[in-house]
Design a protein around this motif. Structure first.
Motif, PDB file in Angstrom:
ATOM      1  N   UNK A 111     -39.058  21.095  52.032  1.00  0.00           N
ATOM      2  CA  UNK A 111     -38.707  21.657  50.726  1.00  0.00           C
ATOM      3  C   UNK A 111     -37.453  22.522  50.831  1.00  0.00           C
ATOM      4  N   UNK A 112     -36.624  22.451  49.809  1.00  0.00           N
ATOM      5  CA  UNK A 112     -35.398  23.246  49.738  1.00  0.00           C
ATOM      6  C   UNK A 112     -35.532  24.426  48.785  1.00  0.00           C
ATOM      7  N   UNK A 113     -36.361  24.250  47.745  1.00  0.00           N
ATOM      8  CA  UNK A 113     -36.515  25.289  46.732  1.00  0.00           C
ATOM      9  C   UNK A 113     -37.989  25.603  46.508  1.00  0.00           C
ATOM     10  N   UNK A 114     -38.242  26.820  46.100  1.00  0.00           N
ATOM     11  CA  UNK A 114     -39.524  27.209  45.521  1.00  0.00           C
ATOM     12  C   UNK A 114     -39.312  27.238  44.018  1.00  0.00           C
ATOM     13  N   UNK A 115     -40.074  26.424  43.295  1.00  0.00           N
ATOM     14  CA  UNK A 115     -39.896  26.319  41.845  1.00  0.00           C
ATOM     15  C   UNK A 115     -40.669  27.422  41.130  1.00  0.00           C
ATOM     16  N   UNK A 116     -39.987  28.189  40.302  1.00  0.00           N
ATOM     17  CA  UNK A 116     -40.604  29.195  39.450  1.00  0.00           C
ATOM     18  C   UNK A 116     -40.454  28.734  38.000  1.00  0.00           C
ATOM     19  N   UNK A 117     -41.163  29.353  37.043  1.00  0.00           N
ATOM     20  CA  UNK A 117     -41.079  28.902  35.646  1.00  0.00           C
ATOM     21  C   UNK A 117     -39.657  28.924  35.081  1.00  0.00           C
TER      22      UNK A 117
END
Length: 301
Positions: free
Chosen positions: A51-57
């Motif tokens: 994974x490259x990003x942590x997705x937030x809202x």
């Protein structure tokens, strides 16, 4: 087993999203939809296997591996854009990109640069004055002149500095022809960062006994030299920074022994551009100018 990378697709989208911390803002820059950016990054993550990003809202943040890749990709794309721009303009040999410190640029290089451009008017000079070190693997820089500790035998050494005590002629009293070490207690003593070098010079000249006013420190040699030109006191400054003002008569040098000093200037080159004529010409010109300055220093004591 390491999974081979079979496609670089999505790296531009990833770089843009990493810089903005947002798929939406990256989409605006790249004239795409946020969904298209997200899909490209998702495919890249699947290809890489992490994974490259942590997705937030409302935003995204880089993972630890994403941060490392973002630095590498940003550097790679910067070099690629610089190379493409140079090739498109046919300017790789006609543009000389120089990086150096603020003080050296203002007080030494810029006042002399007209002599170099007169010799090579076909060169477009791009001068970046920045005290932070530069990445010489980056095609945005051809050569760098850097100030710091130097040693004998260093092939990159241009000039070993010497600290000198200088003052404005405006400090002279009516009928007074020059200032000497005996006059130091009568004026503020200006220094760069710390008065330690002043103490070393005074010790070298057996003049430590006395009441001295070390009240004015400056963060850069160039600012220190300008303060001396303005008559704010007697400054202990690097000769290379003050030499033009001495030649013009804006500053005068106190006749005394110099204190030991281990700093100087080094000439650094982008390794991929070492043999380019523009680099060799600038190096030869710079060495000649430094040699002339060294002769002037020796004549002045």
């Amino acid at each position: 087993m390491v999974k081979p990378v079979r496609s670089l697709s999505g790296l531009i989208d990833f770089d843009c999203a990493a810089r903005w911390g947002s798929f939406k803002l990256a989409a605006q820059e790249l004239h795409k939809t946020p969904a298209a950016i997200s899909q490209q990054v998702r495919h890249l993550e699947e290809n890489l296997g992490f994974a490259l990003f942590i997705r937030h809202p409302r935003h995204v943040t880089l993972t630890e591996k994403g941060q490392e890749l973002a630095i590498a990709v940003g550097r790679m794309l910067g070099e690629l854009r610089a190379k493409i721009g140079a090739l498109q303009a046919g300017s790789e040999e006609s543009v000389l990109r120089i990086s150096t410190t603020h003080s050296f640029a203002i007080k030494w290089l810029v006042p002399r640069m007209h002599r170099f451009t007169k010799l090579y008017p076909e060169l477009d000079i791009r001068l970046d004055s920045n005290d932070a070190p530069v990445d010489l693997e980056d095609d945005a820089t051809d050569v760098a002149v850097r100030y710091g500790p130097v040693g004998d035998g260093d092939p990159a050494l241009l000039f070993r500095e010497r600290l000198i005590a200088v003052y404005s002629p405006d400090l002279l009293a009516p009928g007074q022809s020059e200032l000497s070490l005996a006059d130091l207690p009568n004026f503020p003593l200006l220094y760069e960062k710390s008065p330690e070098s002043w103490l070393q010079l005074l010790n070298e000249n057996r003049a430590l006994k006395g009441k001295y006013d070390f009240s004015r420190g400056y963060s850069h040699w160039g600012v220190l030299a300008q303060a001396a030109v303005a008559g704010q006191g007697i400054a202990l400054v690097a000769y290379g920074i003050a030499c033009q003002d001495i030649l013009k008569g804006s500053l005068r040098q106190i006749n005394c022994r110099s204190a030991p000093f281990a700093n100087g200037y080094r000439f650094l080159v982008n390794p991929r551009k070492e043999n380019m004529p523009k680099v060799q010409r600038f190096r030869a010109w710079l060495v000649g100018e430094m040699d002339e300055m060294r002769r002037q220093l020796e004549q002045n004591g």
